[in-house]
Write a protein that holds these residues in place. Structure first.
Motif, PDB file in Angstrom:
ATOM      1  N   GLN A 154       2.275  -1.394  -1.065  1.00  0.00           N
ATOM      2  CA  GLN A 154       0.862  -1.227  -1.394  1.00  0.00           C
ATOM      3  C   GLN A 154       0.007  -1.178  -0.124  1.00  0.00           C
ATOM      4  OE1 GLN A 154       0.782  -4.545  -4.163  1.00  0.00           O
ATOM      5  NE2 GLN A 154       0.771  -3.146  -5.914  1.00  0.00           N
ATOM      6  N   SER A 155      -1.235  -0.701  -0.263  1.00  0.00           N
ATOM      7  CA  SER A 155      -2.034  -0.414   0.928  1.00  0.00           C
ATOM      8  C   SER A 155      -3.467  -0.893   0.771  1.00  0.00           C
ATOM      9  CB  SER A 155      -2.024   1.094   1.219  1.00  0.00           C
ATOM     10  OG  SER A 155      -2.526   1.805   0.094  1.00  0.00           O
ATOM     11  N   ASP A 164      -5.007  -0.568   6.989  1.00  0.00           N
ATOM     12  CA  ASP A 164      -5.643   0.338   7.949  1.00  0.00           C
ATOM     13  C   ASP A 164      -7.075  -0.126   8.171  1.00  0.00           C
ATOM     14  OD1 ASP A 164      -3.375   1.877   8.062  1.00  0.00           O
ATOM     15  OD2 ASP A 164      -4.104   3.387   6.641  1.00  0.00           O
ATOM     16  N   ARG A 198      -0.369   5.829  -1.492  1.00  0.00           N
ATOM     17  CA  ARG A 198      -0.606   6.025  -0.069  1.00  0.00           C
ATOM     18  C   ARG A 198      -0.674   7.498   0.338  1.00  0.00           C
ATOM     19  NH1 ARG A 198       3.292   2.089   3.403  1.00  0.00           N
ATOM     20  NH2 ARG A 198       2.639   0.105   2.560  1.00  0.00           N
ATOM     21  N   TYR A 227      -5.775   4.604  -1.228  1.00  0.00           N
ATOM     22  CA  TYR A 227      -5.401   3.202  -1.010  1.00  0.00           C
ATOM     23  C   TYR A 227      -5.445   2.456  -2.341  1.00  0.00           C
ATOM     24  CZ  TYR A 227      -6.143   4.087   3.964  1.00  0.00           C
ATOM     25  OH  TYR A 227      -6.064   4.587   5.247  1.00  0.00           O
ATOM     26  N   ASP A 228      -4.654   1.382  -2.383  1.00  0.00           N
ATOM     27  CA  ASP A 228      -4.727   0.510  -3.560  1.00  0.00           C
ATOM     28  C   ASP A 228      -6.019  -0.284  -3.568  1.00  0.00           C
ATOM     29  OD1 ASP A 228      -2.081   0.745  -5.027  1.00  0.00           O
ATOM     30  OD2 ASP A 228      -1.399   0.414  -2.972  1.00  0.00           O
ATOM     31  N   ALA A 269      -9.821   4.934  -3.353  1.00  0.00           N
ATOM     32  CA  ALA A 269      -9.199   3.634  -3.596  1.00  0.00           C
ATOM     33  C   ALA A 269      -9.208   3.306  -5.080  1.00  0.00           C
ATOM     34  CB  ALA A 269      -9.938   2.543  -2.820  1.00  0.00           C
ATOM     35  N   ALA A 279      -7.386  -0.582   2.822  1.00  0.00           N
ATOM     36  CA  ALA A 279      -8.275  -0.059   3.854  1.00  0.00           C
ATOM     37  C   ALA A 279      -9.407  -1.056   4.042  1.00  0.00           C
ATOM     38  CB  ALA A 279      -8.830   1.297   3.455  1.00  0.00           C
ATOM     39  N   ALA A 334      -9.784  -0.994  -1.204  1.00  0.00           N
ATOM     40  CA  ALA A 334     -10.675  -0.799  -0.068  1.00  0.00           C
ATOM     41  C   ALA A 334     -11.601  -2.003   0.021  1.00  0.00           C
ATOM     42  CB  ALA A 334     -11.492   0.481  -0.218  1.00  0.00           C
TER      43      ALA A 334
END
Length: 464
Positions: A29-30, A116, A460, A3-4, A145, A32, A6
């Protein structure tokens, strides 16, 4: 997974950061969000379903977005509610507002980052590169992350030492965490209750008891016996504080504020006018003066600064006036099982006299732990690895002026930020919504800018 960002935590600070990341990160981008609290974002403060549990900040100042100051009021209008700027609404309303605003952004999948939610407790983290952190989860999993935001808050203060040696038969009537509200239904209508602590949490529990049908005697015991002051029913306008320009001794600062009040400025206006300057003023104080403040002035600061909503203050006054609530000022010395109940001995404040009271229930409302690390295995693991160091004042953990975590080596870690009460050593005023939302916005902006300047290749992608 990689992930980018957390976000570790599940309370208000976590939802504030997550909302800002959703607004600032790009769709590829992501994020958590790691936490094991089923009521994500509401935390302890905004989970209560009691209508009597009100915000102690007026609705006009409760927007989650610094750039949209009327957003909470607008949400109330969307729900068909008639709420004025100066109203103090139920905390559950604010919890629902946070849930709705998060849901709205999550639905914008084409324009917002992916999020997520990982229901697990984070146990520790390990640096596996200059820009990457691996987080170990309680269920045995791991995730990676590029950036980490700690939103873990602080834990409840442990029960006072004299209560720890009570026999197990008595501990069933010892409430260590009053926000686990199941204890209320177990208290008999006429049983005696002793609440340790006299702050806002005590007020909430007294009113919750009465709302649950309790009619018995309530004793409140705290070292100084100070009760929170009330907000004026009519909002007051802040008055800029008239402080000495360079002298940062606590005695001189307090003298200046008292002089301003004696000249006619309402004390609530002076306290409210001080608020925009509090963080800067705190950082200007020499360490010796900070320690003096913490030793001697915090209780008085708290009751003046963190005030009760007018309706809540009225409700408390009614309980005080009916003779079934007594406030004691003193130092708890001993606790022992008696017949019936639990007998407490305390030294009355300002004397050597030992007094006693007996209660069927003891409720711990002494506040939050000062150090802020003992409640979290994750933070303890980070401390063991040298990734953080406790604040020397005992207020949380050390961060720099941009909320970056400072490691044992004294250097800020560029990819780890901290938001919320754990940063009180640096910022002091960092527990209320108006302060945390600004910090969360700034941290999210820093992370977004850094990710934009150093994009990673498909962060990701699943890893094994």
């Amino acid at each position: 997974m990689k992930y980018d960002v957390a976000v570790v935590g599940a309370g208000f600070s976590a939802i504030a950061v997550t909302l800002q990341l959703l607004r600032k990160l790009s769709p590829h981008q992501s994020v958590a969000v790691i936490g094991d609290d089923p009521g994500f974002g509401r935390g302890t403060a905004y989970r209560s379903e009691f209508h009597i549990h009100r915000l102690n900040v007026a609705a006009a100042r409760m927007s989650i977005f610094p750039d949209r100051p009327d957003d909470f009021l607008n949400w109330q209008m969307e729900k068909g509610r008639s709420v004025k700027a100066g109203d103090y609404v139920p905390r559950s309303d604010f919890g629902l507002y946070l849930r709705d605003r998060l849901a709205e952004l999550l639905r914008q999948r084409q324009t917002c980052a992916r999020v997520d939610f990982i229901k697990a407790k984070a146990l520790g983290c390990l640096d596996i590169g200059a820009d990457t952190t691996m987080i170990r989860l309680a269920h045995g999993g791991e995730l990676v992350a590029r950036n980490l935001v700690l939103c873990l808050g602080v834990g409840s203060a442990s029960i006072p030492a004299p209560l720890r040696d009570l026999p197990e038969t008595a501990k069933s009537h010892l409430v260590e965490n009053p926000w686990r509200l199941g204890w209320l239904s177990k208290v008999g209508a006429n049983e005696r209750v002793c609440i340790l602590g006299s702050g806002l949490t005590m007020v909430d529990q007294v009113l919750a008891l009465r709302a649950s049908g309790h009619q018995g005697m309530i004793h409140v015991l705290s070292r100084r016996g100070l009760l929170p002051h009330r907000h004026d029913r009519q909002p007051v306008s802040p008055v800029p504080p008239e402080l000495p320009e360079t002298d940062r001794r606590m005695s001189k600062l307090l003298a200046a504020l008292r002089k301003q009040v004696r000249r006619g400025a309402p004390w609530r206006s002076v306290i409210d006018g001080l608020r925009p300057h509090t963080q800067t003023l705190w950082q200007e104080l020499p360490d010796a003066e900070k320690k003096r403040f913490l030793r001697h002035a915090v209780p008085w600061w708290t009751v003046h600064r963190h005030r009760l909503a007018p309706d809540v203050a009225d409700d408390l006054d009614r309980v005080l006036n009916d003779g079934r609530l007594t406030v004691h000022a003193g130092y708890l010395q001993q606790a022992e099982l008696s017949r019936p109940g639990i007998s407490l001995s305390y030294r009355a404040r300002g004397s050597r006299e030992i007094r006693r009271l007996t209660a069927d229930w003891i409720v711990n409302c002494t506040g939050m732990e000062r150090a802020g690390i003992d409640h979290s295995p994750f933070l303890q693991c980070m401390e063991d690895r040298g990734q953080l160091q406790p604040d020397p004042l005992g207020l949380g953990i050390m961060v720099d002026e941009t909320s970056r975590l400072i490691g044992r080596d004294g250097q800020p870690q560029h990819n780890i930020h901290v938001v919320g009460a754990l940063t009180a050593g640096r910022f002091w005023e960092i527990t209320a919504v108006p302060d945390i939302r600004v910090q969360a916005n700034a941290v999210a902006a820093q992370i977004a800018a850094e990710l934009a300047s150093s994009p990673a290749s498909d962060v990701r992608a699943a890893t094994s």
